[in-house]
Design an enzyme around this catalytic site. Sequence first.
Site, PDB file in Angstrom:
ATOM      1  N   LEU A 109      47.078  48.998  29.163  1.00 24.71           N
ATOM      2  CA  LEU A 109      46.407  48.195  30.179  1.00 24.71           C
ATOM      3  C   LEU A 109      45.273  47.365  29.585  1.00 24.71           C
ATOM      4  O   LEU A 109      44.425  46.849  30.286  1.00 24.71           O
ATOM      5  CB  LEU A 109      45.875  49.089  31.307  1.00 24.71           C
ATOM      6  CG  LEU A 109      46.927  49.962  31.983  1.00 24.71           C
ATOM      7  CD1 LEU A 109      46.310  50.741  33.135  1.00 24.71           C
ATOM      8  CD2 LEU A 109      48.102  49.129  32.494  1.00 24.71           C
ATOM      9  N   SER A 111      42.575  47.920  27.589  1.00 20.55           N
ATOM     10  CA  SER A 111      41.154  48.252  27.579  1.00 20.55           C
ATOM     11  C   SER A 111      40.490  47.654  26.335  1.00 20.55           C
ATOM     12  O   SER A 111      39.334  47.242  26.369  1.00 20.55           O
ATOM     13  CB  SER A 111      40.959  49.767  27.586  1.00 20.55           C
ATOM     14  OG  SER A 111      41.638  50.357  26.495  1.00 20.55           O
ATOM     15  N   ASP A 155      46.427  39.113  26.430  1.00 15.77           N
ATOM     16  CA  ASP A 155      45.438  40.029  27.011  1.00 15.77           C
ATOM     17  C   ASP A 155      44.087  39.360  27.203  1.00 15.77           C
ATOM     18  O   ASP A 155      43.448  39.493  28.247  1.00 15.77           O
ATOM     19  CB  ASP A 155      45.278  41.268  26.122  1.00 15.77           C
ATOM     20  CG  ASP A 155      46.612  41.951  25.852  1.00 15.77           C
ATOM     21  OD1 ASP A 155      47.595  41.618  26.540  1.00 15.77           O
ATOM     22  OD2 ASP A 155      46.665  42.800  24.945  1.00 15.77           O
TER      23      ASP A 155
HETATM   24  C1  GLA Z   1      49.781  44.009  23.285  1.00 18.72           C
HETATM   25  C2  GLA Z   1      49.279  42.729  22.653  1.00 18.72           C
HETATM   26  C3  GLA Z   1      49.702  41.524  23.456  1.00 18.72           C
HETATM   27  C4  GLA Z   1      51.211  41.548  23.737  1.00 18.72           C
HETATM   28  C5  GLA Z   1      51.644  42.895  24.286  1.00 18.72           C
HETATM   29  C6  GLA Z   1      53.143  43.005  24.419  1.00 18.72           C
HETATM   30  O1  GLA Z   1      49.158  44.211  24.510  1.00 18.72           O
HETATM   31  O2  GLA Z   1      47.871  42.751  22.560  1.00 18.72           O
HETATM   32  O3  GLA Z   1      49.323  40.343  22.779  1.00 18.72           O
HETATM   33  O4  GLA Z   1      51.926  41.214  22.578  1.00 18.72           O
HETATM   34  O5  GLA Z   1      51.195  43.958  23.465  1.00 18.72           O
HETATM   35  O6  GLA Z   1      53.629  42.058  25.315  1.00 18.72           O
END
Ligand code: GLA
Length: 376
Positions: A109, A111, A155
Amino acid sequence: MTAEFEVIAPGRVNLIGEHIDYNLLPVLPIAIDRAIRIRARAREDARVVLASPVFGAREFELAPEIPPYPAGDWGNYAKAAGQALAARRQVTRGFEGEVTGDIPIAAGLSSSSALVVACGLALLRANQAEFDRLALMDEMADAERYVGTRGGGMDQAICLAGVEDHAVLIEFAPLRLLPIPIPRGWRFVVAGSLVKAEKSAATREAYNQRVEDCRDALRRLPVRATGYPDLLARVPGAELLRMAEEHLADRPRRRFRHVVTEAARVWEARDALVSGDAARFGRLLAESHRSLRDDYQVSHPEVDRLVDLAMESGAWGARVTGAGFGGSIIAAVPADNVNRVIGDLEERFYGPRRIKGLEGGFLLAARASHGARVWP
Ligand code: GLA
């Protein structure tokens, strides 16, 4: 410490578009109502002094090159932001801050990105620096590679760009954001598998290997393309899959097949969201899960079990969300069925495991929330 300002940076759950952001292909996440909070005051010098009631204290000096703590140390996410902003924006004043949060850790998620963004915003505020949100999304994504993960930009972007009650379609080349309202009557249930997926530990290698597999697949195809967006714009998906059959070995072929089909699912999911077609949206989540499980190989038996249980209790669709290798699932659920899904998962997944002494599960109906902010 008397705080002068407070930063709130949310976690996220990705609805669809998994493991394709680092190929610069679109994703569709929401920011959630769980966040990292920093209550802080600016310092006159270049020190960053952090205190977390859970993880303890960390203190370091801002510089264009900051030596990291040992791998896995939470302070590295703060250093990631510090180093990037000191190098690129001549951020020179540190801050003193108390870090708290309610995003489950190592659960897919985000964090960690929330912490990077929160520290970045605290530093910008302490230096009274003006900034452009879109540019900061890119900078914070770059910054986080300090910890050694070759992640994409999803993210950090959604952490800064979240919109209440909206999913955000994020495109990367160039970075573009399109908030899409979530239809009334749709809910997203997020459930942790109890299998920790630490971004900074063993899963880092597995994750980086996927990034490399994707690059490798691209190099071996008989089409010259500057990257995945270029490739997908020029060659129809079916044709690409046929080429992959012919030119790629088993592992890169599976990885490639996931990337190509997942990108197509994101566009379809956007349409389903816009038209309120819940059945179609759910079907896409289920297909995404199969692809991540079988072709991309980032699921886990416990995660698969959660997905099956969510489907059995009436979700439209469910899948592993985030980087995987454990972590969480997201299930799209009719609003009037949320309690049933949550009750069933509680009883059939968490109950038996708690008896075995496993802890740390969580189950929540996530609300699409506002992106990171600083006040006053
Ligand atoms: C992690 C990475 C993202 C993305 C996801 C998978 O959260 O930080 O950039 O690649 O995995 O979708």
